[in-house]
Design an enzyme around this catalytic site. Structure first.
Site, mmCIF file in Angstrom:
data_model
loop_
_atom_site.group_PDB
_atom_site.id
_atom_site.type_symbol
_atom_site.label_atom_id
_atom_site.label_comp_id
_atom_site.label_asym_id
_atom_site.label_seq_id
_atom_site.Cartn_x
_atom_site.Cartn_y
_atom_site.Cartn_z
ATOM 1 N N ASP A 155 49.938 39.307 46.614
ATOM 2 C CA ASP A 155 48.663 38.877 45.949
ATOM 3 C C ASP A 155 48.352 39.849 44.864
ATOM 4 O O ASP A 155 48.387 41.172 45.033
ATOM 5 C CB ASP A 155 47.598 38.950 47.034
ATOM 6 C CG ASP A 155 46.509 38.356 46.744
ATOM 7 O OD1 ASP A 155 46.314 37.960 45.546
ATOM 8 O OD2 ASP A 155 45.600 38.117 47.482
ATOM 9 N N HIS A 229 46.716 26.723 44.264
ATOM 10 C CA HIS A 229 45.816 27.952 43.874
ATOM 11 C C HIS A 229 45.921 28.286 42.661
ATOM 12 O O HIS A 229 44.878 28.499 41.951
ATOM 13 C CB HIS A 229 46.040 29.036 44.917
ATOM 14 C CG HIS A 229 45.040 30.149 44.927
ATOM 15 N ND1 HIS A 229 44.031 30.069 45.255
ATOM 16 C CD2 HIS A 229 45.379 31.348 44.420
ATOM 17 C CE1 HIS A 229 43.311 31.108 45.153
ATOM 18 N NE2 HIS A 229 44.071 32.043 44.808
#
Ligand code: HEM
Length: 317
Positions: A155, A229
């Site tokens: 991330d 996403h």
């Protein structure tokens, strides 16, 4: 020529530890005065902690929400993009959770290589503020393997770096001449249903994130589902991608099975992050909501203005 105001350490790097502290100011002039005194003292508190381990990449960024700004600085111009975060309903059929807007007057985003540095700063802040505030949220984030979130994906990869990061987060004179080198941040605390997520095949998870899980390589565009996403969170204006700077951290309490991602995104204009939130919760087009939301529920959501360090240093109580 006047020197540009010194910014806070908004563009500092992701560190192995962080504390996110969101506080509300108690009613009354006495509390407001005490908070102003602490804001003016933030540099000194930071020096106190930083000097005790100069190699720990210690930083602390202070944010102020729209309602707090009006109380603390009624005579100053309102920062141009500072407002209360608007909650967003999901699409009629699909989105399992709405985007929430929750209380909070002050944000302290404390980062360091060592958790004890974050803890020390949080304790010093609370030593000054405790009689004058209530705590809306306190989250202690940690670095997980390879900067992965608890969903198991790396991330932060596509964050802008160096001068691009600074350009992404700093308000320019064109944008708001009163608050050059200030910034904005949106925080959201997400809880994950890891049992559900881990029941998905890796291929399904990769489609939801839009990247390969092990290698972190981005999926080719023609292999990404419309709800991926990294499809919904790419914003372009006139063919140019508009970035935000994310410093997400995993957090968790295993006994209570409360495990999640603390989402935090800086930008010179929070409208970019708000457009991403709209894409995630409603879809682009409507219905293609972000399937991370099938397993992740936001329980907080607040927008803060990040004044410059020079502004904080000169706050009069
Ligand atoms: C449960 C919460 C979230 C998790 C676990 C999560 C996780 C991830 C992961 C794994 C990536 C791919 C690697 C990377 O570039 O960082 C990513 C990318 C990204 N995320 Fe999130 N995210 C969350 C919430 C959000 C929210 C709420 C927003 C915006 C409102 C957002 C904006 C972005 C952006 C802009 C990218 C980069 C897209 C690109 O340029 O490829 N994320 N996120």
């Amino acid at each position: 020529m006047a020197q540009a105001p010194l910014p806070q350490a908004v563009a500092a790097l992701l560190t192995p530890a962080a504390v996110f502290l969101v506080l509300s100011i108690k009613p009354g002039k006495e509390a407001e005065k005490a908070v102003r005194a602490t804001l003016a003292n933030m540099s000194a508190l930071g020096r106190t902690v930083r000097f005790r381990n100069l190699h720990a990449e210690f930083t602390c960024v202070t944010g102020i929400s729209a309602p707090a700004w009006k109380r603390l600085f009624p005579d100053l111009p309102h920062p141009k993009h500072l407002h209360k975060l608007q909650p967003i309903d999901g699409p009629d059929l699909a989105a399992p959770c709405p985007c929430v807007s929750t209380p909070g007057d002050l944000l302290f985003h404390i980062r360091a290589d060592q958790p004890y540095m974050c803890m020390e700063m949080a304790m010093l802040i609370m030593d000054e503020l405790r009689p004058h505030v209530t705590t809306d949220d306190e989250t202690h984030g940690f670095k997980y393997f390879d900067d992965r979130d608890l969903l198991g994906f790396v991330d932060g990869t596509e964050n802008p770096e160096g001068p691009a990061a600074v350009e992404t987060v700093m308000v320019t004179a064109d944008e708001d001449p009163n608050y050059v080198n200030s910034s904005y941040v949106i925080v959201q605390k997400y809880l994950h249903n890891l049992e559900k997520w881990n029941s998905f095949s890796v291929e399904k998870q990769e489609g939801i994130i839009g990247r390969h899980k092990l290698s972190n390589v981005e999926l080719p565009d023609d292999k990404k589902p419309p709800y991926a996403h990294n499809v919904l969170n790419v914003i372009e204006k006139d063919g140019v991608q508009i970035n935000i700077l994310r410093d997400n951290m995993p957090f968790g309490f295993v006994g209570d099975n409360k495990l999640g991602t603390y989402y935090i995104a800086y930008a010179k204009n929070p409208a970019t992050t708000e457009e991403m939130l709209h894409n995630m919760f409603v879809g682009r087009p409507k219905g293609t909501y972000d399937h991370i939301l099938d397993v992740s529920t936001p329980i907080t959501g607040t927008l803060f203005f990040i004044p410059t360090q020079d502004f904080l240093d000169n706050v009069q109580s």
